[in-house]
Scaffold this motif. Structure first.
Motif, PDB file in Angstrom:
ATOM      1  N   GLN A 117       0.712  -1.208   0.015  1.00  0.00           N
ATOM      2  CA  GLN A 117       0.164  -0.017   0.040  1.00  0.00           C
ATOM      3  C   GLN A 117       0.761   1.311   0.025  1.00  0.00           C
ATOM      4  OE1 GLN A 117      -3.733   1.820   2.471  1.00  0.00           O
ATOM      5  NE2 GLN A 117      -2.606   0.500   3.283  1.00  0.00           N
ATOM      6  N   PHE A 118       0.666   2.103  -0.866  1.00  0.00           N
ATOM      7  CA  PHE A 118       1.029   3.466  -1.025  1.00  0.00           C
ATOM      8  C   PHE A 118       0.416   4.423  -0.246  1.00  0.00           C
ATOM      9  CE2 PHE A 118       3.260   6.696  -4.172  1.00  0.00           C
ATOM     10  CZ  PHE A 118       3.722   7.634  -3.072  1.00  0.00           C
ATOM     11  N   VAL A 119       0.870   5.288   0.972  1.00  0.00           N
ATOM     12  CA  VAL A 119       0.100   6.128   1.605  1.00  0.00           C
ATOM     13  C   VAL A 119       0.714   7.459   1.390  1.00  0.00           C
ATOM     14  CG1 VAL A 119      -0.803   7.052   3.851  1.00  0.00           C
ATOM     15  CG2 VAL A 119      -0.735   4.504   3.302  1.00  0.00           C
ATOM     16  N   CYS A 120       0.104   8.447   0.500  1.00  0.00           N
ATOM     17  CA  CYS A 120       0.668   9.671   0.359  1.00  0.00           C
ATOM     18  C   CYS A 120       0.136  10.631   1.537  1.00  0.00           C
ATOM     19  CB  CYS A 120      -0.012  10.098  -0.946  1.00  0.00           C
ATOM     20  SG  CYS A 120       0.649  11.919  -1.226  1.00  0.00           S
ATOM     21  N   ILE A 121       1.176  11.556   2.132  1.00  0.00           N
ATOM     22  CA  ILE A 121       0.695  12.326   2.844  1.00  0.00           C
ATOM     23  C   ILE A 121       1.055  13.808   2.261  1.00  0.00           C
ATOM     24  CG2 ILE A 121       1.120  10.710   4.985  1.00  0.00           C
ATOM     25  CD1 ILE A 121       3.884  11.833   5.536  1.00  0.00           C
ATOM     26  N   ALA A 122       0.068  14.814   2.562  1.00  0.00           N
ATOM     27  CA  ALA A 122       0.357  16.129   2.178  1.00  0.00           C
ATOM     28  C   ALA A 122      -0.337  16.894   2.767  1.00  0.00           C
ATOM     29  CB  ALA A 122       0.222  15.855   0.580  1.00  0.00           C
ATOM     30  N   ASP A 123      -0.125  18.305   2.487  1.00  0.00           N
ATOM     31  CA  ASP A 123      -1.136  19.241   2.999  1.00  0.00           C
ATOM     32  C   ASP A 123      -1.804  19.874   1.787  1.00  0.00           C
ATOM     33  OD1 ASP A 123      -0.008  22.295   1.889  1.00  0.00           O
ATOM     34  OD2 ASP A 123       1.737  20.894   2.461  1.00  0.00           O
ATOM     35  N   GLU A 124      -2.837  20.291   1.917  1.00  0.00           N
ATOM     36  CA  GLU A 124      -3.769  20.910   0.941  1.00  0.00           C
ATOM     37  C   GLU A 124      -3.470  21.997  -0.144  1.00  0.00           C
ATOM     38  OE1 GLU A 124      -7.079  22.831   3.337  1.00  0.00           O
ATOM     39  OE2 GLU A 124      -5.779  24.432   3.904  1.00  0.00           O
ATOM     40  N   SER A 125      -2.095  22.478   0.208  1.00  0.00           N
ATOM     41  CA  SER A 125      -1.760  23.183  -0.995  1.00  0.00           C
ATOM     42  C   SER A 125      -1.209  22.246  -2.167  1.00  0.00           C
ATOM     43  CB  SER A 125      -0.590  23.911  -0.467  1.00  0.00           C
ATOM     44  OG  SER A 125       0.564  23.235  -0.215  1.00  0.00           O
ATOM     45  N   LYS A 126      -1.233  21.004  -2.048  1.00  0.00           N
ATOM     46  CA  LYS A 126      -0.538  20.135  -2.798  1.00  0.00           C
ATOM     47  C   LYS A 126      -1.747  19.554  -3.911  1.00  0.00           C
ATOM     48  CE  LYS A 126       3.530  20.856  -1.184  1.00  0.00           C
ATOM     49  NZ  LYS A 126       4.146  19.729  -0.702  1.00  0.00           N
ATOM     50  N   CYS A 127      -3.063  19.745  -3.548  1.00  0.00           N
ATOM     51  CA  CYS A 127      -4.147  19.200  -4.190  1.00  0.00           C
ATOM     52  C   CYS A 127      -4.599  20.018  -5.271  1.00  0.00           C
ATOM     53  CB  CYS A 127      -5.272  19.213  -3.189  1.00  0.00           C
ATOM     54  SG  CYS A 127      -5.084  17.868  -1.799  1.00  0.00           S
ATOM     55  N   VAL A 128      -4.721  19.741  -6.518  1.00  0.00           N
ATOM     56  CA  VAL A 128      -4.945  20.237  -7.877  1.00  0.00           C
ATOM     57  C   VAL A 128      -6.051  19.625  -8.505  1.00  0.00           C
ATOM     58  CG1 VAL A 128      -2.652  21.098  -7.944  1.00  0.00           C
ATOM     59  CG2 VAL A 128      -3.025  18.872  -8.831  1.00  0.00           C
ATOM     60  N   ASP A 129      -6.662  20.282  -9.441  1.00  0.00           N
ATOM     61  CA  ASP A 129      -7.543  19.678 -10.367  1.00  0.00           C
ATOM     62  C   ASP A 129      -7.066  18.683 -11.519  1.00  0.00           C
ATOM     63  OD1 ASP A 129      -9.731  20.679  -8.941  1.00  0.00           O
ATOM     64  OD2 ASP A 129      -9.718  22.375 -10.146  1.00  0.00           O
ATOM     65  N   TYR A 130      -5.793  19.527 -11.951  1.00  0.00           N
ATOM     66  CA  TYR A 130      -5.083  18.832 -13.114  1.00  0.00           C
ATOM     67  C   TYR A 130      -3.457  19.121 -12.493  1.00  0.00           C
ATOM     68  CZ  TYR A 130      -9.007  19.049 -16.064  1.00  0.00           C
ATOM     69  OH  TYR A 130     -10.578  18.892 -16.479  1.00  0.00           O
ATOM     70  N   LEU A 131      -2.556  17.905 -12.787  1.00  0.00           N
ATOM     71  CA  LEU A 131      -1.405  18.032 -12.679  1.00  0.00           C
ATOM     72  C   LEU A 131      -0.707  18.840 -13.658  1.00  0.00           C
ATOM     73  CD1 LEU A 131      -0.813  14.230 -12.067  1.00  0.00           C
ATOM     74  CD2 LEU A 131      -0.983  15.945 -10.304  1.00  0.00           C
ATOM     75  N   LEU A 179       3.208  21.963 -18.645  1.00  0.00           N
ATOM     76  CA  LEU A 179       2.159  20.900 -19.207  1.00  0.00           C
ATOM     77  C   LEU A 179       1.109  21.165 -18.272  1.00  0.00           C
ATOM     78  CD1 LEU A 179       4.972  18.089 -18.791  1.00  0.00           C
ATOM     79  CD2 LEU A 179       4.003  18.938 -20.789  1.00  0.00           C
ATOM     80  N   ARG A 180      -0.316  20.704 -18.997  1.00  0.00           N
ATOM     81  CA  ARG A 180      -1.431  20.481 -18.233  1.00  0.00           C
ATOM     82  C   ARG A 180      -1.658  19.213 -18.589  1.00  0.00           C
ATOM     83  NH1 ARG A 180      -7.129  21.107 -18.903  1.00  0.00           N
ATOM     84  NH2 ARG A 180      -7.867  22.105 -17.302  1.00  0.00           N
ATOM     85  N   ILE A 181      -1.934  18.301 -17.531  1.00  0.00           N
ATOM     86  CA  ILE A 181      -1.707  16.808 -17.767  1.00  0.00           C
ATOM     87  C   ILE A 181      -3.034  16.338 -17.467  1.00  0.00           C
ATOM     88  CG2 ILE A 181      -0.735  14.765 -16.757  1.00  0.00           C
ATOM     89  CD1 ILE A 181       1.848  16.456 -15.926  1.00  0.00           C
ATOM     90  N   THR A 182      -3.936  16.174 -18.512  1.00  0.00           N
ATOM     91  CA  THR A 182      -5.259  15.550 -18.235  1.00  0.00           C
ATOM     92  C   THR A 182      -5.143  13.933 -18.437  1.00  0.00           C
ATOM     93  OG1 THR A 182      -5.349  15.928 -20.988  1.00  0.00           O
ATOM     94  CG2 THR A 182      -6.186  17.762 -19.554  1.00  0.00           C
ATOM     95  N   ASP A 183      -4.207  13.549 -18.815  1.00  0.00           N
ATOM     96  CA  ASP A 183      -4.203  11.954 -18.932  1.00  0.00           C
ATOM     97  C   ASP A 183      -2.885  11.564 -18.281  1.00  0.00           C
ATOM     98  OD1 ASP A 183      -4.254   9.320 -19.192  1.00  0.00           O
ATOM     99  OD2 ASP A 183      -5.163   9.195 -21.262  1.00  0.00           O
ATOM    100  N   PRO A 184      -2.577  11.680 -16.986  1.00  0.00           N
ATOM    101  CA  PRO A 184      -1.478  11.262 -16.537  1.00  0.00           C
ATOM    102  C   PRO A 184      -0.743   9.935 -16.733  1.00  0.00           C
ATOM    103  CG  PRO A 184      -3.176  11.341 -14.653  1.00  0.00           C
ATOM    104  CD  PRO A 184      -3.881  12.086 -16.020  1.00  0.00           C
TER     105      PRO A 184
END
Length: 225
Positions: A117-131, A179-184
């Motif tokens: 299992q991969f658990v990502c830990i981050a603060d809310e500033s890292k959340c985006v609609d598109y990478l 880059l605006r990554i719509t299909d990562p």
């Protein structure tokens, strides 16, 4: 209003609560790299007697773990890693990520690939609609720098060599902006297939299984949308 540092500290504590059930005398867990992972390591130290040790994705994390008296094993000697904890530079609702701001993307991807299992830990500033707002790190064999840069430019990016930086693997990094990554998943596969690329910092084909996101109202546990 919590500062970003406080948000990171909160998610590090929440990550400890998440991994405690995994910590058994014979358990070896995977540890990532970066500022949030550093805080997690510091919190983990108080429980070091509960588990056997760790595998680490960078020399930086290895040094920090060992400074706390936590044993770090060679991944080649380990047959089972139940959980891998790491941060992200960006993460979307599908829990696809851009990682590698600290330059450890290849080893992070390797350790993540063997964990249950991969658990990502981050603060809310890292959340985006598109990478893609965060430049995509691409680890490269040095002789392929210009060839890979041309192909990244053809994909619409603006590649720039990370000057004066060498990865733990002795390679270089191109940071690709624009880059605006719509299909990562598709982009990850395409970039990784370019000759001379060791790996890119897209973690989409195998993204996180769960994310702990620190917000102003608490730490949220999220699954892929």
């Amino acid at each position: 209003m919590l500062t970003q540092q406080q948000l990171k500290e909160n998610v590090a504590v929440a990550a400890i609560d998440y991994v405690l059930p995994y910590l058994k005398p014979d358990t070896i867990i995977g540890i990532g790299s970066g500022s949030t992972a550093d805080l997690f390591i510091d919190q983990l130290a108080q429980f070091k007697s509960r588990f056997k040790g760790t595998v680490s994705s960078s020399e930086r994390s290895t040094t920090r773990l060992q400074s706390h008296g936590i044993e770090v094993f060679d991944l080649n000697d380990i047959s089972h890693v139940p959980v891998y904890i790491d941060g992200a530079d960006e993460i979307d609702a599908g829990l696809h990520m851009i990682k590698g701001g600290g330059g450890a993307l290849t080893r992070e991807k390797i350790v993540a690939s063997v964990a249950d299992q991969f658990v990502c830990i981050a603060d809310e500033s890292k959340c985006v609609d598109y990478l893609g707002a965060f430049p995509l790190p691409v680890e490269i064999i040095p002789m392929a720098r210009e060839a890979v840069a041309r192909q990244m430019a053809a994909l619409g990016g603006r590649p720039k060599l990370r000057e004066g930086f060498t990865t733990d693997n002795g390679c270089q990094i191109l940071d690709v902006a624009g880059l605006r990554i719509t299909d990562p998943k598709a982009l990850e596969a395409r970039v990784n297939n370019i000759p001379g690329v060791v790996t890119c910092g897209l973690f989409a084909i195998a993204g996180a299984g769960v994310a702990l996101i620190s917000t102003q109202t608490g730490v949220e546990q999220r699954k892929p949308a």
